[in-house]
Design an enzyme around this catalytic site. Structure first.
Site, PDB file in Angstrom:
ATOM      1  N   TYR A   1       0.816  -1.224   0.000  1.00 45.21           N
ATOM      2  CA  TYR A   1       0.000   0.000   0.000  1.00 45.21           C
ATOM      3  C   TYR A   1       0.846   1.269   0.000  1.00 45.21           C
ATOM      4  O   TYR A   1       0.385   2.331  -0.378  1.00 45.21           O
ATOM      5  CB  TYR A   1      -0.934   0.027   1.209  1.00 45.21           C
ATOM      6  CG  TYR A   1      -2.058  -1.002   1.169  1.00 45.21           C
ATOM      7  CD1 TYR A   1      -2.199  -1.872   0.097  1.00 45.21           C
ATOM      8  CD2 TYR A   1      -2.977  -1.092   2.201  1.00 45.21           C
ATOM      9  CE1 TYR A   1      -3.201  -2.810   0.064  1.00 45.21           C
ATOM     10  CE2 TYR A   1      -3.994  -2.038   2.171  1.00 45.21           C
ATOM     11  CZ  TYR A   1      -4.096  -2.898   1.101  1.00 45.21           C
ATOM     12  OH  TYR A   1      -5.097  -3.825   1.070  1.00 45.21           O
TER      13      TYR A   1
ATOM     14  N   LYS B   1       3.022 -15.226   3.178  1.00 48.98           N
ATOM     15  CA  LYS B   1       2.947 -15.953   1.905  1.00 48.98           C
ATOM     16  C   LYS B   1       4.389 -16.250   1.515  1.00 48.98           C
ATOM     17  O   LYS B   1       4.851 -15.916   0.415  1.00 48.98           O
ATOM     18  CB  LYS B   1       2.199 -15.075   0.875  1.00 48.98           C
ATOM     19  CG  LYS B   1       1.805 -15.779  -0.406  1.00 48.98           C
ATOM     20  CD  LYS B   1       0.686 -16.775  -0.247  1.00 48.98           C
ATOM     21  CE  LYS B   1       0.431 -17.508  -1.551  1.00 48.98           C
ATOM     22  NZ  LYS B   1      -0.403 -18.693  -1.406  1.00 48.98           N
TER      23      LYS B   1
ATOM     24  N   ASP C   1      -3.605 -17.860   2.404  1.00 51.41           N
ATOM     25  CA  ASP C   1      -4.762 -18.534   1.808  1.00 51.41           C
ATOM     26  C   ASP C   1      -5.348 -19.544   2.788  1.00 51.41           C
ATOM     27  O   ASP C   1      -6.579 -19.637   2.948  1.00 51.41           O
ATOM     28  CB  ASP C   1      -4.391 -19.200   0.468  1.00 51.41           C
ATOM     29  CG  ASP C   1      -3.025 -19.862   0.468  1.00 51.41           C
ATOM     30  OD1 ASP C   1      -2.255 -19.651   1.434  1.00 51.41           O
ATOM     31  OD2 ASP C   1      -2.717 -20.604  -0.483  1.00 51.41           O
TER      32      ASP C   1
ATOM     33  N   ASP D   1      -5.655  -6.316   5.953  1.00 49.61           N
ATOM     34  CA  ASP D   1      -6.827  -5.579   5.482  1.00 49.61           C
ATOM     35  C   ASP D   1      -7.952  -6.578   5.164  1.00 49.61           C
ATOM     36  O   ASP D   1      -9.099  -6.440   5.601  1.00 49.61           O
ATOM     37  CB  ASP D   1      -6.412  -4.804   4.220  1.00 49.61           C
ATOM     38  CG  ASP D   1      -7.459  -3.824   3.741  1.00 49.61           C
ATOM     39  OD1 ASP D   1      -8.498  -3.695   4.412  1.00 49.61           O
ATOM     40  OD2 ASP D   1      -7.233  -3.189   2.695  1.00 49.61           O
TER      41      ASP D   1
ATOM     42  N   ASP E   1     -11.397  -7.878   7.751  1.00 49.89           N
ATOM     43  CA  ASP E   1     -12.798  -7.738   7.319  1.00 49.89           C
ATOM     44  C   ASP E   1     -13.511  -9.087   7.364  1.00 49.89           C
ATOM     45  O   ASP E   1     -14.679  -9.177   7.732  1.00 49.89           O
ATOM     46  CB  ASP E   1     -12.884  -7.174   5.897  1.00 49.89           C
ATOM     47  CG  ASP E   1     -13.076  -5.665   5.906  1.00 49.89           C
ATOM     48  OD1 ASP E   1     -12.727  -5.043   6.936  1.00 49.89           O
ATOM     49  OD2 ASP E   1     -13.554  -5.105   4.895  1.00 49.89           O
TER      50      ASP E   1
END
Ligand code: NAD
Length: 362
Positions: free
Chosen positions: A135, A190, A222, A246, A250
């Site tokens: 980001y 990851k 994942d 992020d 959620d």
């Protein structure tokens, strides 16, 4: 104690008003000062994060933030969009650690889309690194591709990067938080595909050696996304990078039934923090008086606990929220058959009443 109050746009003004009423009910001495942020600031000053707002936020002990954004600003150039105010505050205040608890209140078990037995008693804490990763990584932009699958075509690119100190400091935050809970940390990465997250994994492992009392495990993102809906109670503290955090936070939010219930805190190295609900400005229900103010009220409780050192006052707010839920009061987002539907203001009234009447214990 000085609190900068930035209500923002949409339901932001409605829910922050209730959180302020709750704070005023407690017998604390603090000063508040409000300023415009997001779309409201753009309308008045031509920028979503005016200098005066940033100055106020920097000088305060804590920032109580509502939400920003509206679809009507979607065509503005990126730097002027309301959401840029959040990125600007995070960057300028150095808010690198985002705390998102996902707690399933017993009375709201049925509001979740998961089976009650999977989420009953759920209490996990997602710690997301907030100022690095893809980001913020440079370079980024659009250009004409010189190689790849389609040389000569328009392409866009972003840069994922983390430095060792950035990973070290968020890892310490996670291990220290775990010490106050059940002493377990899951680091999500990851590392099988990304260099950035191989470094992440190596550094978190090294930092973990300084906390022999805390159990550390690693999980690919994942799999973490899958496990969060399969067996969420297996997690306690989850620490991860900006982008994975992020998304996973959620996902975790929805386990609990409503995003209208979830507070968040973003802290810097000196425990100065920005406290906000996990949801956005909800333009679809703005101005209707139906928004759930509890996430913002619970964010104010986190503010008292983390930045203002008022643990007892924070406990009182959290107990009051449990009390109103036990009374059967529900805003529309968490309403179900057999409970009483109330609006934003009535929910705020009920929390205030629960605190002032001292009808709550523990
Ligand atoms: P949103 O979180 O605003 O709303 C998603 C859905 O949840 C909507 O149906 C909304 O009505 C509902 N909802 C959200 N908060 C609620 C509450 N307290 N009570 C009851 N229902 C609630 O997300 P969105 O619709 O994707 O985005 C709307 C705007 O908010 C966009 O401009 C977006 O960029 C912005 N946004 C801001 C923040 C922030 O300020 N931190 C975060 C996310 C999105």
């Amino acid at each position: 104690m000085k609190i900068a109050v930035l209500p923002g746009d949409g339901i932001g003004t409605e829910i922050v008003a209730e959180a302020l009423r709750v704070l005023e009910t407690l017998d604390l001495s603090f000063e508040t000062e409000s300023a415009l942020v997001g779309g409201a600031a753009y309308e008045a000053h031509g920028h979503p994060l005016p200098e005066s707002t940033l100055k106020l936020a920097k000088e305060a002990d804590a920032v109580l933030f509502g939400a920003v954004g509206d679809w009507k600003y979607d065509k503005l150039e990126r730097s002027l969009r309301p959401e840029q105010a959040i990125l600007g505050l995070r960057k300028n205040l150095g808010l690198f650690a985002n705390f998102r608890p996902a707690i399933c209140y017993e009375q709201l078990v049925d509001a979740s889309s998961l089976k009650p037995e999977l989420i009953s008693g759920l209490d996990i804490l997602i710690i997301r690194e907030l100022t690095g990763d893809i980001y913020f990584g440079q370079p980024r932009g659009r250009r004409t591709a010189s190689d790849g699958h389609f040389p000569g075509a328009e392409e866009a690119f972003d840069t994922m990067r983390y430095s060792r100190p950035e990973i070290e400091r968020i890892a310490h935050v996670a291990f220290q938080a775990a010490r106050k809970r059940s002493k377990r940390v899951t680091s999500v990465d990851k590392a099988n595909v990304l260099e950035t997250f191989q470094l992440w994994k190596d550094v978190v492992t090294e930092v973990g050696e300084e906390y022999p009392d805390v159990e550390l495990d690693h999980m690919y993102v994942d799999n973490a996304a899958m496990q969060l809906v399969k067996a969420p109670k297996k997690f306690d503290v989850v620490v991860t990078g900006n982008m994975f955090g992020d998304i996973l936070s959620d996902e975790a939010a929805m386990l609990t039934g409503s995003i209208g219930m979830l507070p968040s805190a973003s802290l810097n190295a000196s425990n100065q923090g920005l406290y906000e609900p996990s949801h956005g400005s909800a333009p679809d229900i703005a101005g209707k008086g139906v928004a759930n103010p509890l996430a913002t009220i619970l964010s104010a409780a986190m503010m008292l606990r983390f930045s203002l050192n008022q643990t007892e006052a924070a406990d009182r707010i959290e107990s009051a929220v449990k009390h109103v839920l036990a009374q059967g009061l529900r805003t529309a987002d968490i309403w179900s058959e057999g409970t009483t539907k109330v609006g934003t203001r009535e929910m705020g009234d009920a929390v205030v009443a629960a605190i002032t009447k001292k009808t709550i214990t523990g």
